[in-house]
Design an enzyme around this catalytic site. Structure first.
Site, PDB file in Angstrom:
ATOM      1  N   ASP A   1      10.094  -7.013  -4.027  1.00  0.00           N
ATOM      2  CA  ASP A   1       9.135  -7.688  -3.154  1.00  0.00           C
ATOM      3  C   ASP A   1       9.421  -9.184  -3.190  1.00  0.00           C
ATOM      4  O   ASP A   1       9.731  -9.737  -4.264  1.00  0.00           O
ATOM      5  CB  ASP A   1       7.695  -7.415  -3.600  1.00  0.00           C
ATOM      6  CG  ASP A   1       6.692  -7.626  -2.478  1.00  0.00           C
ATOM      7  OD1 ASP A   1       6.134  -6.621  -1.990  1.00  0.00           O
ATOM      8  OD2 ASP A   1       6.476  -8.790  -2.069  1.00  0.00           O
TER       9      ASP A   1
ATOM     10  N   VAL B   1       0.402   9.186   5.248  1.00  0.00           N
ATOM     11  CA  VAL B   1      -0.561   9.432   4.172  1.00  0.00           C
ATOM     12  C   VAL B   1      -1.904   8.791   4.471  1.00  0.00           C
ATOM     13  O   VAL B   1      -2.026   7.842   5.240  1.00  0.00           O
ATOM     14  CB  VAL B   1      -0.027   8.906   2.822  1.00  0.00           C
ATOM     15  CG1 VAL B   1       1.186   9.708   2.387  1.00  0.00           C
ATOM     16  CG2 VAL B   1       0.320   7.422   2.904  1.00  0.00           C
TER      17      VAL B   1
ATOM     18  N   LYS C   1       5.478   9.475  14.973  1.00  0.00           N
ATOM     19  CA  LYS C   1       4.542   8.812  14.062  1.00  0.00           C
ATOM     20  C   LYS C   1       3.500   8.017  14.840  1.00  0.00           C
ATOM     21  O   LYS C   1       2.299   8.053  14.534  1.00  0.00           O
ATOM     22  CB  LYS C   1       5.298   7.889  13.103  1.00  0.00           C
ATOM     23  CG  LYS C   1       4.424   6.896  12.333  1.00  0.00           C
ATOM     24  CD  LYS C   1       3.373   7.612  11.467  1.00  0.00           C
ATOM     25  CE  LYS C   1       2.346   6.643  10.907  1.00  0.00           C
ATOM     26  NZ  LYS C   1       2.870   5.710   9.929  1.00  0.00           N
TER      27      LYS C   1
ATOM     28  N   ARG D   1      -5.452  10.106  17.510  1.00  0.00           N
ATOM     29  CA  ARG D   1      -6.751   9.904  16.864  1.00  0.00           C
ATOM     30  C   ARG D   1      -7.498   8.731  17.492  1.00  0.00           C
ATOM     31  O   ARG D   1      -8.718   8.774  17.677  1.00  0.00           O
ATOM     32  CB  ARG D   1      -6.556   9.698  15.366  1.00  0.00           C
ATOM     33  CG  ARG D   1      -5.987  10.931  14.666  1.00  0.00           C
ATOM     34  CD  ARG D   1      -5.597  10.634  13.239  1.00  0.00           C
ATOM     35  NE  ARG D   1      -6.739  10.249  12.437  1.00  0.00           N
ATOM     36  CZ  ARG D   1      -6.664   9.622  11.267  1.00  0.00           C
ATOM     37  NH1 ARG D   1      -5.476   9.272  10.796  1.00  0.00           N
ATOM     38  NH2 ARG D   1      -7.740   9.333  10.597  1.00  0.00           N
TER      39      ARG D   1
ATOM     40  N   LYS E   1     -22.221   4.992  11.039  1.00  0.00           N
ATOM     41  CA  LYS E   1     -21.242   5.955  10.532  1.00  0.00           C
ATOM     42  C   LYS E   1     -21.862   7.305  10.181  1.00  0.00           C
ATOM     43  O   LYS E   1     -21.173   8.200   9.687  1.00  0.00           O
ATOM     44  CB  LYS E   1     -20.541   5.383   9.300  1.00  0.00           C
ATOM     45  CG  LYS E   1     -19.741   4.118   9.573  1.00  0.00           C
ATOM     46  CD  LYS E   1     -18.557   4.360  10.485  1.00  0.00           C
ATOM     47  CE  LYS E   1     -17.474   5.155   9.784  1.00  0.00           C
ATOM     48  NZ  LYS E   1     -16.270   5.320  10.639  1.00  0.00           N
TER      49      LYS E   1
ATOM     50  N   HIS F   1     -17.031  24.945  19.945  1.00  0.00           N
ATOM     51  CA  HIS F   1     -15.997  25.630  20.715  1.00  0.00           C
ATOM     52  C   HIS F   1     -14.728  25.689  19.873  1.00  0.00           C
ATOM     53  O   HIS F   1     -14.338  24.680  19.266  1.00  0.00           O
ATOM     54  CB  HIS F   1     -15.737  24.875  22.022  1.00  0.00           C
ATOM     55  CG  HIS F   1     -14.863  25.613  22.981  1.00  0.00           C
ATOM     56  ND1 HIS F   1     -13.501  25.798  22.778  1.00  0.00           N
ATOM     57  CD2 HIS F   1     -15.139  26.227  24.159  1.00  0.00           C
ATOM     58  CE1 HIS F   1     -12.987  26.481  23.773  1.00  0.00           C
ATOM     59  NE2 HIS F   1     -13.961  26.748  24.635  1.00  0.00           N
TER      60      HIS F   1
ATOM     61  N   ARG G   1     -11.682  25.501  20.448  1.00  0.00           N
ATOM     62  CA  ARG G   1     -10.539  24.659  20.804  1.00  0.00           C
ATOM     63  C   ARG G   1     -10.960  23.219  21.109  1.00  0.00           C
ATOM     64  O   ARG G   1     -10.217  22.476  21.769  1.00  0.00           O
ATOM     65  CB  ARG G   1      -9.808  25.266  22.010  1.00  0.00           C
ATOM     66  CG  ARG G   1      -9.049  26.547  21.648  1.00  0.00           C
ATOM     67  CD  ARG G   1      -8.446  27.235  22.837  1.00  0.00           C
ATOM     68  NE  ARG G   1      -9.446  27.764  23.764  1.00  0.00           N
ATOM     69  CZ  ARG G   1     -10.118  28.895  23.584  1.00  0.00           C
ATOM     70  NH1 ARG G   1      -9.901  29.627  22.485  1.00  0.00           N
ATOM     71  NH2 ARG G   1     -10.996  29.302  24.469  1.00  0.00           N
TER      72      ARG G   1
ATOM     73  N   CYS H   1      -3.006   1.457  10.571  1.00  0.00           N
ATOM     74  CA  CYS H   1      -2.321   2.394  11.471  1.00  0.00           C
ATOM     75  C   CYS H   1      -3.034   2.550  12.809  1.00  0.00           C
ATOM     76  O   CYS H   1      -2.502   2.188  13.855  1.00  0.00           O
ATOM     77  CB  CYS H   1      -2.182   3.761  10.796  1.00  0.00           C
ATOM     78  SG  CYS H   1      -1.040   3.799   9.415  1.00  0.00           S
TER      79      CYS H   1
ATOM     80  N   TYR I   1       0.810  -1.219   0.000  1.00  0.00           N
ATOM     81  CA  TYR I   1       0.000   0.000   0.000  1.00  0.00           C
ATOM     82  C   TYR I   1       0.844   1.271   0.000  1.00  0.00           C
ATOM     83  O   TYR I   1       0.436   2.288  -0.553  1.00  0.00           O
ATOM     84  CB  TYR I   1      -0.924   0.018   1.221  1.00  0.00           C
ATOM     85  CG  TYR I   1      -2.107  -0.914   1.104  1.00  0.00           C
ATOM     86  CD1 TYR I   1      -3.329  -0.457   0.592  1.00  0.00           C
ATOM     87  CD2 TYR I   1      -2.026  -2.246   1.494  1.00  0.00           C
ATOM     88  CE1 TYR I   1      -4.420  -1.302   0.489  1.00  0.00           C
ATOM     89  CE2 TYR I   1      -3.110  -3.096   1.384  1.00  0.00           C
ATOM     90  CZ  TYR I   1      -4.301  -2.618   0.880  1.00  0.00           C
ATOM     91  OH  TYR I   1      -5.378  -3.463   0.772  1.00  0.00           O
TER      92      TYR I   1
END
Length: 421
Positions: free
Chosen positions: A30, A153, A204, A211, A393, A242, A244, A258, A10
């Protein structure tokens, strides 16, 4: 420069293409011969925008070729997977990284640059990679430049963000950072930020951990709102006015290569200290079970027999199902064996996925939306038996007929009254 990119998945393949577009001579390596053969036959199976066009361009220019073996080069970039181990802490499995570095060792020469782009745990470059490099007799920082330069990314925007995002250039020594800056400056338009390798590694990991923790807060708020009979989605919307405050959106869990993986690398490095990170991971890992419990409540209320699952990927408008909570929920529903389960996802090519939306919805009692594909913004429920939608969602903007739309903000209503038929 001549650059060998090891790992054509990817991240590796787009990275190789971007480097080749910058007029470097790139050899993509690879160990999977099928991947190499497909690429050399000009076959790419990916929905990533602009990937195929970029690939065709660099092949036609002669700047890219795929191989199964490493060869002499000026720089080596390692972009192989780093999954979780099966241990209790789900720490970083460095197997593929170590194998890739070892494959480079016979070809290392003085003046070479070696870059680890694969996401790794803190101190990996310093403690694991430096000894491997120096086992050749070459000195890191003097003879060979070694760095950790993590990719940052977003799937769906990889080809753009590889060029325009800021990049962290984490050298083992300042001389290593300078060598990395020189290479990335040839194709990156974003800011290049030099630091040391260990700081780059943890930076990283914390980008994705931030998140994950934020989503964990949102998912916990959903449960609080359900308990107090308050719309958590409305709470988030109002709180985010708000200047912030930026609470992320809740969902059926956290997936991908990730967000669902990287926090464990931090926890494994400091298991006693990383309490908040660990708790957020637990909250997010338990969301599929929470969704399943609400599905069961709905189906009991409407005496339902058929559930249609919309979306199997971990995020919208991509074809990536890695670590996808939607897949976990689908297979758990199948394993339970209580209902007829049908899956529909226009981005996933698997033999159990229904190809036609309306065929999937025929005589369904519940539409369970687990991924925010843009195709799900409008849903025609006319051929459903019970017209009930549980949109985890918040992607649905409009429905047909008199369908009832439930989401993570108003799901508490099913405990107080029967979902109407």
């Amino acid at each position: 420069m001549k650059i060998v990119v090891i790992g054509l998945g990817y991240i590796g393949l787009p990275t190789a293409i971007v480097l080749a577009k910058a007029r470097h001579q790139v050899v993509g390596v690879d160990v999977n011969r099928r991947i190499v053969n497909r690429l050399n036959n000009l076959e790419i199976k990916s929905e990533e925008p602009f990937l195929k066009e970029g690939f065709d361009e660099v092949v036609n220019s002669g700047n890219f070729i795929a191989k199964t073996d490493v060869e002499l080069a000026d720089a080596f970039i390692i972009t192989v997977p780093t999954p979780n181990k099966k241990d209790m802490l789900r720490s970083c499995d460095l197997t593929h990284v170590i194998e890739a570095v070892r494959s480079v060792l016979p070809y290392l020469q003085s003046g070479n640059t070696v870059i680890i782009e694969s996401t790794v745990g803190p101190k990996t470059t310093e403690h694991e990679i430096v000894p491997l490099i120096e086992s050749t007799g070459l000195k890191v920082g003097t003879d060979v430049h070694l760095l950790h330069c993590p990719e940052r990314v977003l799937p769906g925007k990889i080809m753009y963000e590889l060029i325009h995002n800021d990049r962290i250039i984490g050298g083992v020594t300042p001389a290593c950072s300078e060598a990395g800056m020189a290479l990335y400056r040839t194709f990156v338009k974003g800011k290049l930020i030099p630091t040391n390798a260990s700081t780059a590694e943890l930076s990283k990991l914390m980008e994705n951990t931030f998140r994950d923790v934020n989503i964990g807060l949102a998912n916990e708020l959903v449960k609080i709102g359900n308990e107090l009979e308050i719309d958590a989605l409305e709470v988030i919307k109002l709180a985010n006015h708000h200047p912030r405050v930026n609470i992320h959106q809740p969902g059926p869990g956290v997936g991908g290569h990730c967000l669902a993986v990287d926090p464990h690398f931090v926890i494994a490095a400091a298991p006693i200290t990383a309490k908040l990170i660990s708790e957020a991971r637990t909250i997010n890992q338990r969301m599929p079970a929470y969704i399943l419990s609400k599905v069961e409540e709905i189906m009991t209320n409407i005496d339902g027999k058929k559930i249609v699952v919309f979306g199997l990927t971990y995020k919208g408008d991509v074809d990536d199902t890695r670590e996808s909570p939607a897949m976990d929920i689908y297979f758990e529903l199948q394993r339970a064996g209580k209902y007829q389960i049908v899956a529909y996802d226009p981005h996933v090519d698997l033999n159990f996925v229904e190809r036609e939306m309306q065929i999937a919805l025929e005589n369904a009692d519940l539409l369970l939306i687990l991924t925010d594909h843009s195709e799900f913004q409008y849903v025609d429920t006319s051929n459903m038996r019970n017209k009930v939608i549980f949109d985890t969602k918040s992607i649905v903007q409009r429905v047909s007929d008199e369908a009832q739309l439930l989401n993570l903000g108003n799901i508490f209503k099913i405990a107080n009254e029967k979902v109407r038929n």
